[in-house]
Write a protein that holds these residues in place. Structure first.
Motif, PDB file in Angstrom:
ATOM      1  N   ASP A 197       0.542 -26.760   8.542  1.00 33.33           N
ATOM      2  CA  ASP A 197       0.093 -27.636   7.224  1.00 33.33           C
ATOM      3  C   ASP A 197       0.019 -26.890   6.303  1.00 33.33           C
ATOM      4  OD1 ASP A 197      -0.815 -29.515   9.426  1.00 33.33           O
ATOM      5  OD2 ASP A 197      -2.057 -28.198  10.404  1.00 33.33           O
ATOM      6  N   CYS A 198       1.598 -25.910   5.558  1.00 31.61           N
ATOM      7  CA  CYS A 198       1.245 -25.503   4.297  1.00 31.61           C
ATOM      8  C   CYS A 198       1.129 -27.269   3.091  1.00 31.61           C
ATOM      9  CB  CYS A 198       2.358 -25.120   3.806  1.00 31.61           C
ATOM     10  SG  CYS A 198       2.884 -23.379   5.214  1.00 31.61           S
ATOM     11  N   THR A 199      -0.122 -26.352   2.716  1.00 30.99           N
ATOM     12  CA  THR A 199      -0.055 -27.786   1.319  1.00 30.99           C
ATOM     13  C   THR A 199       0.192 -27.288  -0.399  1.00 30.99           C
ATOM     14  OG1 THR A 199      -1.513 -28.763   3.158  1.00 30.99           O
ATOM     15  CG2 THR A 199      -1.758 -29.265   0.893  1.00 30.99           C
ATOM     16  N   ALA A 200       0.831 -28.357  -0.626  1.00 26.80           N
ATOM     17  CA  ALA A 200       0.898 -28.248  -2.049  1.00 26.80           C
ATOM     18  C   ALA A 200       0.479 -29.152  -2.900  1.00 26.80           C
ATOM     19  CB  ALA A 200       2.389 -28.377  -2.959  1.00 26.80           C
ATOM     20  N   THR A 201      -0.738 -29.758  -3.489  1.00 32.19           N
ATOM     21  CA  THR A 201      -1.201 -30.092  -3.939  1.00 32.19           C
ATOM     22  C   THR A 201      -1.612 -30.327  -6.173  1.00 32.19           C
ATOM     23  OG1 THR A 201      -2.854 -30.225  -2.665  1.00 32.19           O
ATOM     24  CG2 THR A 201      -3.734 -31.188  -5.406  1.00 32.19           C
ATOM     25  N   LEU A 202      -0.090 -31.577  -6.400  1.00 35.60           N
ATOM     26  CA  LEU A 202       0.224 -31.323  -7.339  1.00 35.60           C
ATOM     27  C   LEU A 202      -1.087 -32.779  -8.630  1.00 35.60           C
ATOM     28  CD1 LEU A 202       2.096 -30.230  -9.770  1.00 35.60           C
ATOM     29  CD2 LEU A 202       3.672 -31.749  -8.869  1.00 35.60           C
ATOM     30  N   VAL A 203      -1.359 -31.895  -9.903  1.00 33.08           N
ATOM     31  CA  VAL A 203      -2.099 -32.696 -10.439  1.00 33.08           C
ATOM     32  C   VAL A 203      -1.005 -32.797 -11.877  1.00 33.08           C
ATOM     33  CG1 VAL A 203      -4.023 -33.798 -11.382  1.00 33.08           C
ATOM     34  CG2 VAL A 203      -4.374 -32.760  -9.530  1.00 33.08           C
ATOM     35  N   PHE A 204      -1.238 -34.231 -12.120  1.00 30.38           N
ATOM     36  CA  PHE A 204      -0.005 -33.689 -14.122  1.00 30.38           C
ATOM     37  C   PHE A 204      -0.857 -35.262 -14.459  1.00 30.38           C
ATOM     38  CE2 PHE A 204       2.206 -35.864 -10.357  1.00 30.38           C
ATOM     39  CZ  PHE A 204       2.967 -36.807 -10.957  1.00 30.38           C
ATOM     40  N   ASP A 205       0.172 -35.568 -16.086  1.00 29.68           N
ATOM     41  CA  ASP A 205      -0.274 -36.459 -16.953  1.00 29.68           C
ATOM     42  C   ASP A 205       0.455 -37.507 -16.383  1.00 29.68           C
ATOM     43  OD1 ASP A 205      -1.721 -37.883 -19.311  1.00 29.68           O
ATOM     44  OD2 ASP A 205       0.463 -37.644 -19.640  1.00 29.68           O
ATOM     45  N   THR A 206       0.255 -38.499 -16.289  1.00 27.69           N
ATOM     46  CA  THR A 206       1.111 -40.011 -15.869  1.00 27.69           C
ATOM     47  C   THR A 206       2.375 -40.033 -16.652  1.00 27.69           C
ATOM     48  OG1 THR A 206      -0.999 -40.808 -14.054  1.00 27.69           O
ATOM     49  CG2 THR A 206       1.462 -41.779 -14.760  1.00 27.69           C
ATOM     50  N   ALA A 207       1.500 -40.043 -17.935  1.00 31.92           N
ATOM     51  CA  ALA A 207       2.349 -40.275 -18.762  1.00 31.92           C
ATOM     52  C   ALA A 207       3.273 -39.839 -19.541  1.00 31.92           C
ATOM     53  CB  ALA A 207       1.777 -40.625 -20.416  1.00 31.92           C
ATOM     54  N   SER A 208       3.011 -38.127 -19.561  1.00 33.28           N
ATOM     55  CA  SER A 208       4.332 -36.887 -19.848  1.00 33.28           C
ATOM     56  C   SER A 208       4.599 -36.594 -18.963  1.00 33.28           C
ATOM     57  CB  SER A 208       3.135 -35.942 -20.811  1.00 33.28           C
ATOM     58  OG  SER A 208       2.533 -35.912 -19.798  1.00 33.28           O
ATOM     59  N   THR A 236      -4.155 -20.526  -6.734  1.00 40.07           N
ATOM     60  CA  THR A 236      -4.123 -22.024  -8.055  1.00 40.07           C
ATOM     61  C   THR A 236      -3.810 -21.587  -9.455  1.00 40.07           C
ATOM     62  OG1 THR A 236      -6.273 -21.507  -8.694  1.00 40.07           O
ATOM     63  CG2 THR A 236      -5.796 -22.485  -6.392  1.00 40.07           C
ATOM     64  N   ILE A 237      -2.861 -22.700 -10.189  1.00 42.73           N
ATOM     65  CA  ILE A 237      -2.779 -22.197 -11.097  1.00 42.73           C
ATOM     66  C   ILE A 237      -3.586 -23.609 -12.138  1.00 42.73           C
ATOM     67  CG2 ILE A 237      -0.445 -23.054 -12.913  1.00 42.73           C
ATOM     68  CD1 ILE A 237       1.073 -21.422 -10.912  1.00 42.73           C
ATOM     69  N   ASN A 238      -4.004 -23.032 -13.297  1.00 42.59           N
ATOM     70  CA  ASN A 238      -4.269 -24.368 -14.339  1.00 42.59           C
ATOM     71  C   ASN A 238      -4.386 -23.951 -15.498  1.00 42.59           C
ATOM     72  OD1 ASN A 238      -6.795 -25.439 -12.695  1.00 42.59           O
ATOM     73  ND2 ASN A 238      -6.729 -24.210 -11.400  1.00 42.59           N
ATOM     74  N   ASN A 239      -5.129 -24.774 -16.162  1.00 39.72           N
ATOM     75  CA  ASN A 239      -5.066 -24.239 -17.893  1.00 39.72           C
ATOM     76  C   ASN A 239      -3.478 -24.271 -18.646  1.00 39.72           C
ATOM     77  OD1 ASN A 239      -7.132 -24.508 -18.413  1.00 39.72           O
ATOM     78  ND2 ASN A 239      -8.379 -22.147 -17.622  1.00 39.72           N
ATOM     79  N   VAL A 240      -2.763 -24.719 -17.677  1.00 43.34           N
ATOM     80  CA  VAL A 240      -0.786 -24.609 -18.548  1.00 43.34           C
ATOM     81  C   VAL A 240      -1.338 -25.351 -19.812  1.00 43.34           C
ATOM     82  CG1 VAL A 240       1.029 -25.513 -18.080  1.00 43.34           C
ATOM     83  CG2 VAL A 240      -0.508 -25.466 -15.838  1.00 43.34           C
ATOM     84  N   ALA A 241      -0.782 -24.726 -20.427  1.00 42.72           N
ATOM     85  CA  ALA A 241      -0.365 -25.318 -21.891  1.00 42.72           C
ATOM     86  C   ALA A 241       1.385 -25.174 -21.991  1.00 42.72           C
ATOM     87  CB  ALA A 241      -0.948 -24.168 -22.767  1.00 42.72           C
ATOM     88  N   TYR A 242       2.105 -25.889 -22.682  1.00 46.88           N
ATOM     89  CA  TYR A 242       3.557 -26.296 -22.457  1.00 46.88           C
ATOM     90  C   TYR A 242       3.788 -25.768 -24.263  1.00 46.88           C
ATOM     91  CZ  TYR A 242       3.554 -29.121 -18.593  1.00 46.88           C
ATOM     92  OH  TYR A 242       3.676 -29.285 -16.832  1.00 46.88           O
ATOM     93  N   LYS A 243       4.830 -24.804 -23.619  1.00 44.16           N
ATOM     94  CA  LYS A 243       5.623 -24.606 -25.554  1.00 44.16           C
ATOM     95  C   LYS A 243       5.808 -26.298 -26.505  1.00 44.16           C
ATOM     96  CE  LYS A 243       8.895 -21.372 -22.622  1.00 44.16           C
ATOM     97  NZ  LYS A 243      10.213 -21.086 -22.301  1.00 44.16           N
ATOM     98  N   LYS A 288       3.116 -33.626 -17.413  1.00 44.67           N
ATOM     99  CA  LYS A 288       2.912 -32.365 -18.045  1.00 44.67           C
ATOM    100  C   LYS A 288       2.062 -32.139 -16.680  1.00 44.67           C
ATOM    101  CE  LYS A 288       3.528 -31.857 -22.840  1.00 44.67           C
ATOM    102  NZ  LYS A 288       3.162 -31.639 -24.170  1.00 44.67           N
ATOM    103  N   VAL A 289       2.011 -30.588 -15.992  1.00 51.14           N
ATOM    104  CA  VAL A 289       0.877 -29.743 -15.480  1.00 51.14           C
ATOM    105  C   VAL A 289      -0.746 -30.371 -15.521  1.00 51.14           C
ATOM    106  CG1 VAL A 289       1.032 -28.633 -13.254  1.00 51.14           C
ATOM    107  CG2 VAL A 289       3.111 -29.485 -13.919  1.00 51.14           C
ATOM    108  N   GLU A 290      -1.375 -30.360 -15.148  1.00 48.31           N
ATOM    109  CA  GLU A 290      -2.478 -29.807 -15.398  1.00 48.31           C
ATOM    110  C   GLU A 290      -3.514 -28.473 -13.909  1.00 48.31           C
ATOM    111  OE1 GLU A 290      -6.060 -32.901 -16.071  1.00 48.31           O
ATOM    112  OE2 GLU A 290      -4.590 -33.721 -17.769  1.00 48.31           O
ATOM    113  N   SER A 291      -3.043 -28.684 -12.667  1.00 53.00           N
ATOM    114  CA  SER A 291      -3.523 -28.062 -12.123  1.00 53.00           C
ATOM    115  C   SER A 291      -1.997 -28.017 -10.705  1.00 53.00           C
ATOM    116  CB  SER A 291      -4.746 -28.377 -11.585  1.00 53.00           C
ATOM    117  OG  SER A 291      -4.638 -29.121 -10.624  1.00 53.00           O
ATOM    118  N   LEU A 292      -1.500 -26.583 -10.046  1.00 54.06           N
ATOM    119  CA  LEU A 292      -1.215 -27.127  -9.228  1.00 54.06           C
ATOM    120  C   LEU A 292      -1.732 -25.795  -8.314  1.00 54.06           C
ATOM    121  CD1 LEU A 292       1.523 -27.199  -7.910  1.00 54.06           C
ATOM    122  CD2 LEU A 292       2.041 -24.649  -8.349  1.00 54.06           C
TER     123      LEU A 292
END
Length: 312
Positions: free
Chosen positions: A258-269, A305-312, A271-275
């Motif tokens: 049951d390897c699970t990936a949960t990805l949350v991102f801004d629908t419009a852009s 977990t990956i959080n607080n993502v900033a893009y270039k 851009k990832v908010e958390s993984l």
């Protein structure tokens, strides 16, 4: 030939020692100390929780798998093997009937993850492990498991790493964020939108001996390795071979459950908010160590977990 992964994360370095200790199951402090010395050989991990108390959607299915294994502790090696087989009809259990298809969900996941890998500037990463309470390694387990736990990184001890390298985002050491294309290897997938944010949850079929993708690969035979960074059982087997003088290993099997990936991102852009990637390793052992027979199982969970993502 897949390359040996040498990661800079101390968490991943320790994890090899944990699995090695569980595999060897030696009633000798000297042997266990020796096993811990090979912890500098690193491999990658992430997994679904089974009984770690996580709130992930995969926890209930993982708990069920562990319970089935526990009921057959005297014959765990054969019974657990049957339990870890991925049922063929799992491939048909996926997105909600009225929701997007697995193909659509996987395509969006891949698109967002590739965009993350290409455009990330900084992010926070955290990784830790737990051992499920449900295990059976006989009397040897009373010695082995506490030592294994001491080698692990707990959630409280886990270092919050502020990073700027895209290569340490799954898939590690690859410009791509997902190599999986075969939706039949997906057990379930959902994609929901609320408040301008989209959440994708993908659960993979159980997979024996999942292998990480080679550095810079464009494809990977392992479904888990196509999305995450599993331990390399080939490297663990090499470590175990070093103890052939004191350990006769009849069976040592790692199964990603049951390897699970949960990805949350801004629908419009996009851009990832958390993984969050969680991988549960069901470990089956049948061995004789220092003339002591050992046959049983244990469950190791790794959470990243990956959080607080900033893009270039």
């Amino acid at each position: 030939m897949k390359k040996s992964h040498e990661y800079d994360s101390p968490v991943l370095s320790k994890l090899v020692s944990v699995v090695t200790v569980l595999a060897i199951c030696v009633c000798s402090v000297c042997c266990i100390v020796t096993a811990s010395k090979v912890s500098t050989m690193s491999t990658s991990t992430v997994a679904a929780p089974q009984q770690s108390g996580s709130s992930q959607q995969s926890s209930s299915s993982s708990s069920s798998s562990s319970s089935q294994s526990s009921s057959s502790s005297s014959q765990s090696s054969s019974d657990s093997s049957a339990d870890t087989q991925a049922p063929a009809d799992n491939a048909d259990q996926g997105a909600e009937e009225s929701g997007p298809s697995k193909e659509e969900i996987l395509k969006k996941y891949t698109e967002v993850m590739d965009q993350l890998k290409a455009g990330v500037a900084t992010y926070d990463k955290k990784e830790f492990q737990t051992l499920a309470d449900d295990y059976d390694l006989g009397t040897v387990g009373n010695l082995v498991l506490p030592i294994a736990q001491n080698l692990m990184t707990s959630e409280d001890e886990a270092e919050l790493q502020n990073r700027s390298d895209m290569e340490q985002i799954p898939i590690i050491r690859n410009k791509k964020g997902c190599l999986l294309t075969d939706v039949s290897k997906i057990k379930s997938a959902t994609m929901t939108e609320s408040g301008g944010k989209t959440t994708i949850v993908i659960v993979l079929n159980d997979e024996k001996s999942p292998l990480p993708a080679a550095d810079g690969a464009t494809s990977c035979d392992s479904a888990v390795g196509s999305m995450m960074n599993p331990l390399n059982q080939q490297e663990i087997d090499n470590i175990i071979a070093e103890f052939s003088g004191v350990v006769t290993m009849n069976k040592f099997q790692l199964t990603g459950k049951d390897c699970t990936a949960t990805l949350v991102f801004d629908t419009a852009s996009g851009k990832v908010e958390s993984l969050e990637q969680i991988m549960n390793y069901f470990i089956e052992v049948d061995a004789k160590a220092v003339f002591v027979p050992v046959s049983g199982y244990a469950t190791l969970t790794n959470k990243m977990t990956i959080n607080n993502v900033a893009y270039k």
